[in-house]
Design a protein around this motif. Structure first.
Motif, short mmCIF file in Angstrom:
data_model
loop_
_atom_site.label_atom_id
_atom_site.label_comp_id
_atom_site.label_asym_id
_atom_site.label_seq_id
_atom_site.Cartn_x
_atom_site.Cartn_y
_atom_site.Cartn_z
N MET A 139 20.08 43.29 71.81
CA MET A 139 21.05 42.71 70.87
C MET A 139 21.93 43.81 70.29
O MET A 139 21.45 44.79 69.78
CB MET A 139 20.28 42.02 69.74
N LEU A 140 23.22 43.65 70.44
CA LEU A 140 24.14 44.59 69.84
C LEU A 140 24.86 43.89 68.70
O LEU A 140 25.39 42.79 68.88
CB LEU A 140 25.15 45.07 70.86
N GLN A 141 24.91 44.58 67.57
CA GLN A 141 25.65 44.00 66.46
C GLN A 141 27.13 44.02 66.77
O GLN A 141 27.65 44.98 67.33
CB GLN A 141 25.37 44.80 65.19
N LYS A 142 27.81 42.95 66.40
CA LYS A 142 29.25 42.89 66.63
C LYS A 142 29.98 43.88 65.70
O LYS A 142 29.51 44.18 64.61
CB LYS A 142 29.77 41.48 66.34
N VAL A 157 32.67 45.06 62.99
CA VAL A 157 32.96 44.35 61.75
C VAL A 157 34.26 43.54 61.86
O VAL A 157 34.37 42.45 61.26
CB VAL A 157 32.99 45.33 60.56
N ILE A 195 33.22 40.32 63.33
CA ILE A 195 32.47 39.52 62.35
C ILE A 195 33.43 38.88 61.35
O ILE A 195 33.34 37.67 61.06
CB ILE A 195 31.45 40.42 61.63
N LEU A 196 34.37 39.66 60.84
CA LEU A 196 35.30 39.10 59.86
C LEU A 196 36.23 38.07 60.49
O LEU A 196 36.61 37.09 59.85
CB LEU A 196 36.11 40.23 59.21
N ARG A 200 35.37 36.02 62.86
CA ARG A 200 34.58 34.79 62.93
C ARG A 200 34.56 34.09 61.57
O ARG A 200 34.71 32.86 61.49
CB ARG A 200 33.15 35.10 63.36
N GLN A 201 34.34 34.89 60.51
CA GLN A 201 34.27 34.26 59.18
C GLN A 201 35.58 33.56 58.87
O GLN A 201 35.58 32.44 58.36
CB GLN A 201 33.98 35.29 58.08
N ARG A 242 40.11 51.14 69.24
CA ARG A 242 38.98 50.49 69.89
C ARG A 242 39.39 49.08 70.27
O ARG A 242 39.77 48.29 69.42
CB ARG A 242 37.77 50.44 68.94
N GLU A 251 29.51 53.49 61.00
CA GLU A 251 30.18 52.27 61.46
C GLU A 251 30.99 51.68 60.32
O GLU A 251 30.61 51.83 59.15
CB GLU A 251 29.15 51.22 61.92
N LEU A 252 32.05 50.99 60.66
CA LEU A 252 32.80 50.24 59.66
C LEU A 252 31.94 49.10 59.13
O LEU A 252 31.16 48.49 59.88
CB LEU A 252 34.09 49.68 60.27
N VAL A 253 32.07 48.80 57.85
CA VAL A 253 31.33 47.70 57.24
C VAL A 253 32.28 46.83 56.43
O VAL A 253 33.43 47.22 56.16
CB VAL A 253 30.18 48.20 56.34
N ALA A 254 31.79 45.67 56.02
CA ALA A 254 32.63 44.69 55.32
C ALA A 254 32.86 45.13 53.88
O ALA A 254 31.96 45.05 53.02
CB ALA A 254 31.97 43.31 55.36
N PRO A 272 28.23 41.92 53.12
CA PRO A 272 27.94 41.26 54.41
C PRO A 272 27.93 39.75 54.31
O PRO A 272 28.01 39.06 55.33
CB PRO A 272 26.54 41.79 54.76
N LEU A 319 30.22 37.93 53.00
CA LEU A 319 31.57 37.39 52.87
C LEU A 319 31.81 36.28 53.89
O LEU A 319 31.69 36.50 55.10
CB LEU A 319 32.61 38.50 53.07
N ALA A 352 21.23 38.66 63.22
CA ALA A 352 21.51 40.08 63.05
C ALA A 352 22.80 40.52 63.74
O ALA A 352 23.55 41.34 63.21
CB ALA A 352 20.33 40.89 63.57
N ALA A 353 23.07 39.97 64.94
CA ALA A 353 24.24 40.40 65.69
C ALA A 353 25.53 40.14 64.93
O ALA A 353 26.54 40.81 65.14
CB ALA A 353 24.29 39.70 67.04
N TRP A 354 25.50 39.16 64.03
CA TRP A 354 26.70 38.78 63.31
C TRP A 354 26.65 39.24 61.85
O TRP A 354 27.34 38.67 61.00
CB TRP A 354 26.91 37.27 63.39
N THR A 355 25.83 40.22 61.56
CA THR A 355 25.71 40.69 60.18
C THR A 355 26.22 42.12 60.07
O THR A 355 25.66 43.04 60.68
CB THR A 355 24.24 40.61 59.72
N SER A 356 27.27 42.30 59.29
CA SER A 356 27.83 43.64 59.06
C SER A 356 26.74 44.59 58.57
O SER A 356 25.96 44.26 57.69
CB SER A 356 28.94 43.54 58.01
N GLY A 357 26.71 45.77 59.15
CA GLY A 357 25.80 46.82 58.68
C GLY A 357 24.40 46.75 59.25
O GLY A 357 23.59 47.67 59.01
N TYR A 358 24.11 45.71 60.04
CA TYR A 358 22.72 45.53 60.49
C TYR A 358 22.19 46.75 61.27
O TYR A 358 21.10 47.26 61.00
CB TYR A 358 22.58 44.27 61.33
N GLU A 359 23.00 47.21 62.24
CA GLU A 359 22.49 48.30 63.08
C GLU A 359 22.32 49.60 62.31
O GLU A 359 21.50 50.43 62.67
CB GLU A 359 23.39 48.49 64.31
#
Lengths: 131, 278
Positions: free
Chosen positions: A1-4, A6, A9-10, A12-13, A117, B145-148, B173, B175, B184-191
């Motif tokens: 699993m790779l986190q998307k 940001v 993610i934003l 999608r929101q 990117r 990493e960039l975060v929300a 996260p 927001l 987890a894959a869709w949560t900012s900052g998880y990794e």
């Protein structure tokens, strides 16, 4: 699993709050997210279907142009946004998995984040029939 | 590594009798490695006191900025080692889509906002656009990493081969997520945070306060707890306290949060001077 990333993610929101159908795809064209408004096109809720490989979702629509001629995949705005990394627009006709024929205006744009990117692309659909 | 909190307050320095115990200085965390390498996380007003403790024999310091909001850079010009000739100071922080870190930081470290220009500091600090990837600094491996959070903002994951620290002082996260968290894959900052020994995370708001500040870039305590649970951390440090939250209120918020437990991690509220060994 790779986190998307940001930005994805934003995106999608934001899409989840919009009434226009929105697709979010990764750099390979795999469908990462579609909002509730796009679910009739794909015939499934995102929460059930989850992400879809490009080979799965791209064959659903059989898009044609305004005169009914089949459109090659590379002519679709989302493909142009991914391959040429620029915004693209086109009017197309499709029949979604709900069986409803639609004439759609499609706008797609690439998602490029900090440091150039390349993150994927977004397509927004507007139903001409709804006018 | 040993971690020391020098500033735990968010948004604005908050000196006064009602904040004397948790402290009123804004974000600054010291990280010391086993070979005494020194990392400084953010340059809020807490960095001034940290600077007074840095041994003159220290010849290299790395400052990692999460973003350039004032509460995270305001102390930079008061960091004593910057005025020492011969100290090698490296400052890392996010560039924007149009400007590099030097251009952005110079807007503050120049008149009329500050009398000393960045280029005139005796240490002649080296500025780096922080890479959005993994990189090595002395004995540390750092992932960024960039975060929300509004504007270019990063979080850091720091390992020294043994323990792992995750630092996300300004992070929202939740927001736009009606039922936080998503997977987890869709949560900012998880990794950055996953399985960290210590997570220092934004807990600026109560839930009623968060509802009034959606999109401001900060977390409710409940969100930070849910995030820590998702990331399976070992310890969560509540951080970036709202300037309006008194010591008494922070005590109460910690107790109320604890009542919602038990949690699969230790819950701590960050206090200036607090130290952790991981």
């Amino acid at each position: 699993m790779l986190q998307k990333q940001v930005e994805i993610i934003l995106m999608r929101q934001l899409a989840s709050y919009l009434t226009l159908p929105v697709f979010v795809v990764d750099p390979e064209g795999n469908l990462l997210y579609y909002n509730a408004s796009a679910e009739p096109l794909l015939g499934r809720q995102f929460d059930e279907a989850g992400e879809m490989p490009i080979r799965e979702w791209s064959t659903i629509f059989a898009p044609v142009d305004e005169r009914g001629a089949p459109l090659p995949p590379d002519a679709l705005p989302l493909a142009i946004a991914l391959q040429k990394r620029r915004p693209a627009y086109r009017r197309i006709r499709i029949t979604g998995l709900d069986g409803v024929p639609r004439e759609l205006e499609v706008v797609a744009f690439p998602l490029e984040g900090q440091g150039r990117r390349f993150l994927g692309a977004v397509a927004i659909f507007y139903s001409v029939n709804a006018r | 590594m040993r971690i020391t909190l020098w500033g735990t307050r968010g948004s604005l320095p908050s000196a006064g009798p009602e904040t004397v115990r948790y402290g009123g200085n804004t974000s600054c965390v010291e990280v010391r490695g086993r070979s005494h390498a020194l990392l400084v996380l953010d340059a809020g007003t807490g960095i001034r006191r940290l600077g007074g403790t840095v041994d003159p024999g220290v010849t290299r310091i790395h400052i990692l900025l999460t973003h350039l909001h004032m509460d995270h850079i305001q102390g930079l010009g008061f960091f004593a080692p910057l005025y020492r000739d011969g100290v090698e100071v490296h400052v890392y922080g996010p560039r924007s889509t149009t400007q590099d870190l030097r251009t952005r930081l110079t807007r503050y470290l120049s008149p009329p906002l500050f009398p000393v220009r960045l280029r005139d500091l005796p240490s002649r600090p080296h500025l780096h656009d922080v890479p959005l990837s993994r990189f090595e600094v002395d004995e540390f491996t750092i992932t960024c990493e960039l975060v929300a959070h509004p504007g270019p903002t990063v979080g850091y994951r720091i390992t020294d081969g043994g323990g792992t620290l995750a630092y996300l002082p300004d992070h929202e996260p939740a927001l736009g997520v009606p039922r936080f968290p998503l997977d987890a894959a869709w949560t900012s900052g998880y990794e950055l945070a996953q399985r960290a020994d210590l997570l220092i995370h934004d807990t600026q708001y109560t839930m009623p306060e968060y509802v009034e500040h959606v999109g401001w870039g900060h977390s409710a305590i409940d969100h930070a707890i849910a995030f820590a649970r998702l990331a399976r951390v070992r310890r969560l440090v509540m951080f970036h306290h709202d300037p309006g939250h008194s010591d008494a209120m922070l005590d109460r918020l910690l107790a109320e949060a604890g009542n919602a437990g038990p949690f699969p991690f230790e819950l701590v509220s960050g206090i200036e001077g607090m130290q952790f060994e991981i």
